[in-house]
Enzyme design. Structure first.
Site, PDB file in Angstrom:
ATOM      1  N   ASN A 196       0.007  17.612 -21.549  1.00  0.00           N
ATOM      2  CA  ASN A 196      -0.088  16.489 -22.765  1.00  0.00           C
ATOM      3  C   ASN A 196      -0.410  16.950 -24.312  1.00  0.00           C
ATOM      4  O   ASN A 196      -0.617  16.435 -25.093  1.00  0.00           O
ATOM      5  CB  ASN A 196      -1.632  15.837 -22.381  1.00  0.00           C
ATOM      6  N   HIS A 243       0.137   9.093 -28.411  1.00  0.00           N
ATOM      7  CA  HIS A 243      -0.047   7.788 -27.888  1.00  0.00           C
ATOM      8  C   HIS A 243      -1.007   6.996 -28.735  1.00  0.00           C
ATOM      9  O   HIS A 243      -0.717   5.839 -28.657  1.00  0.00           O
ATOM     10  CB  HIS A 243      -0.832   8.080 -26.517  1.00  0.00           C
ATOM     11  N   GLU A 259      -4.157  16.166 -12.218  1.00  0.00           N
ATOM     12  CA  GLU A 259      -4.483  16.322 -13.656  1.00  0.00           C
ATOM     13  C   GLU A 259      -6.196  16.630 -13.826  1.00  0.00           C
ATOM     14  O   GLU A 259      -6.928  16.017 -14.829  1.00  0.00           O
ATOM     15  CB  GLU A 259      -4.095  15.188 -14.485  1.00  0.00           C
ATOM     16  N   ARG A 273      -3.099  20.773 -15.721  1.00  0.00           N
ATOM     17  CA  ARG A 273      -2.035  19.885 -15.812  1.00  0.00           C
ATOM     18  C   ARG A 273      -1.928  19.157 -17.271  1.00  0.00           C
ATOM     19  O   ARG A 273      -1.332  18.639 -17.788  1.00  0.00           O
ATOM     20  CB  ARG A 273      -1.828  18.607 -14.789  1.00  0.00           C
ATOM     21  N   HIS A 286       8.841   7.309 -27.675  1.00  0.00           N
ATOM     22  CA  HIS A 286       7.975   8.131 -27.179  1.00  0.00           C
ATOM     23  C   HIS A 286       7.886   9.724 -27.592  1.00  0.00           C
ATOM     24  O   HIS A 286       7.096  10.231 -27.986  1.00  0.00           O
ATOM     25  CB  HIS A 286       7.734   8.084 -25.578  1.00  0.00           C
ATOM     26  N   LYS A 329       3.446  10.986 -11.680  1.00  0.00           N
ATOM     27  CA  LYS A 329       2.418  10.029 -12.742  1.00  0.00           C
ATOM     28  C   LYS A 329       3.238   8.561 -12.915  1.00  0.00           C
ATOM     29  O   LYS A 329       4.325   8.397 -13.769  1.00  0.00           O
ATOM     30  CB  LYS A 329       2.048  10.616 -13.894  1.00  0.00           C
ATOM     31  N   HIS A 370       0.328  14.712 -26.912  1.00  0.00           N
ATOM     32  CA  HIS A 370       0.086  13.420 -26.476  1.00  0.00           C
ATOM     33  C   HIS A 370      -0.984  12.326 -27.086  1.00  0.00           C
ATOM     34  O   HIS A 370      -1.125  11.373 -27.055  1.00  0.00           O
ATOM     35  CB  HIS A 370       0.243  13.354 -25.014  1.00  0.00           C
ATOM     36  N   LYS A 383       7.447  22.107 -15.001  1.00  0.00           N
ATOM     37  CA  LYS A 383       6.627  21.442 -14.838  1.00  0.00           C
ATOM     38  C   LYS A 383       6.390  21.320 -13.214  1.00  0.00           C
ATOM     39  O   LYS A 383       5.094  21.079 -12.953  1.00  0.00           O
ATOM     40  CB  LYS A 383       7.276  19.664 -15.178  1.00  0.00           C
ATOM     41  N   GLU A 415      10.191  16.912 -25.527  1.00  0.00           N
ATOM     42  CA  GLU A 415       9.773  16.974 -24.378  1.00  0.00           C
ATOM     43  C   GLU A 415       9.925  18.799 -24.074  1.00  0.00           C
ATOM     44  O   GLU A 415       9.185  19.244 -23.197  1.00  0.00           O
ATOM     45  CB  GLU A 415       9.659  16.339 -23.179  1.00  0.00           C
ATOM     46  N   ARG A 461       0.978  -1.086  -0.124  1.00  0.00           N
ATOM     47  CA  ARG A 461       0.104  -0.066   0.019  1.00  0.00           C
ATOM     48  C   ARG A 461       0.869   1.221   0.168  1.00  0.00           C
ATOM     49  O   ARG A 461       0.437   2.453   0.439  1.00  0.00           O
ATOM     50  CB  ARG A 461      -0.885  -0.007   1.099  1.00  0.00           C
TER      51      ARG A 461
END
Length: 366
Positions: free
Chosen positions: A248, A255, A240, A244, A269, A146, A251, A230, A188, A124
């Protein structure tokens, strides 16, 4: 000891520092020691990174009195899967990792995402730190908490928000990074200029040759600037829910392209993000949001550093526009079955949550 620039991510009790500099890895033991409750670190790395830098990292940790064990995984995006996650958790449990131990992600974005997710769900929640070894991971995936794995339906669709305790970005490690990987990471960096920092984009237009010559001083400046950008976004919108989403940019397109190719080596990527940003600006122009001159300027800069701006440049991409659009509908930002985009009213004027007619998206994907 080498000097580093420190960027703070202000998240209250979960705040942490990003240390950027040449040779920062040699300070890893001193920086990590206060975070390892019982003096034990388990480093998670891959078969590309560990043979190059593992001995140096281990020496730095042991010099600070830390015990260090390693788990070395296969390199590549396919490791970031349910199977890869299960295998990593099994090995961490076999090692008897406790909550007072520290998991150390030592590699690129794949290792950072996978090790971070494992840390989030093991018992956990176990603390972890990041030492990103690729330019892309240093400016993006190692910061912000993330963590995720890829699944058949798309990239990063199963994961958790789990902030690291520390990030150490040693730009000196980029010497061992293939040129293609450095270019992919640069995409990026460009993203931060396109989102809301026109002067930074103009600076990159002037200085991008430093990527090819590996001018570590300039690159360290870009990494620091990107991490500060960032950090501001993460502080304002950690999970997000709004701002935030700006991160993306490109993206949603990118993606889908990666998924269509099965996450293979034909498209890194960062290359997917570069092509996705070019597509986002083309869609913005098509919708009357930005000028053709801005779109052309973005494409020209990406092309100048050897990044793709047209789908025809991607070997093996056979999916038609409709198939790519179907993949985009799996994106995390989709609402009521319709993809949402980060679009732009110009360079440095991006905005999230944009809807677009399917016909226009299909035209751009074609």
């Amino acid at each position: 000891m080498p000097e580093t620039t420190v960027v703070k991510v202000g998240l209250g009790a979960r705040a942490y520092d990003i240390h950027v500099g040449v040779g920062a890895i040699d300070r890893a033991g001193a920086l990590i020691a206060p975070l390892a409750g019982r003096g034990r670190v388990v480093a998670v790395s891959d078969r590309n990174v560990w043979p190059l830098h593992g001995e140096r990292l281990t020496a730095a940790l042991r010099a600070a009195g830390l015990g260090c064990e390693s788990i070395v995984l296969p390199a590549g995006e396919s490791t970031k899967s349910f199977e890869g996650l299960a295998g990593l958790l099994d090995r961490l449990l076999d090692l008897g990792v406790e909550r007072r131990d520290l998991i150390l992600a030592f590699g690129g974005g794949v290792i950072g995402d996978l090790a971070g997710f494992a840390a989030a769900i093991l018992k956990r929640g176990v603390d972890y730190a990041q030492i990103p070894t690729t330019l892309l991971a240093q400016v993006d995936s190692s910061v912000g908490g993330k963590t995720a794995i890829d699944v058949r339906q798309g990239k990063n669709l199963v994961g958790a928000f789990h902030q690291p305790r520390l990030v150490i970005a040693d730009v000196g490690l980029l010497h061992s990074l293939p040129e293609r990987e450095r270019r992919a990471g640069y995409a990026e960096i460009v993203k931060y200029g396109l989102i809301d920092d026109t002067p930074f984009f103009a600076q990159l237009e002037r200085e991008h040759g430093a990527l090819e010559t590996l001018d570590l001083g300039r690159i360290a400046g870009w990494v620091t600037h990107s991490c500060r950008a960032k950090a501001r976004v993460v502080e304002a919108d950690e999970r997000e829910q709004g701002m935030r989403e700006l991160l993306n940019l490109g993206h949603t397109f990118g993606h889908a392209l990666e998924a269509a190719l099965g996450y293979d080596e034909a498209l890194r990527h960062g290359e997917a993000v570069a092509l996705g940003m070019a597509m986002a600006f083309r869609l913005s122009e098509r919708l009357g949001l930005c000028r053709a001159e801005d779109r052309a300027r973005v494409e020209a800069h990406l092309a100048a550093v050897g990044l793709p701006t047209r789908r025809a440049q991607i070997n093996g991409l056979k999916s038609d526009a409709a198939a790519l659009y179907a993949l985009m509908r799996q994106d995390k930002k989709t609402r009521d079955g319709r993809p949402r985009f980060v679009l732009a009213r110009g360079i440095g004027k991006a905005f999230p949550g944009a809807d677009a007619p399917e016909s226009d998206v299909l035209a751009v994907l074609s």
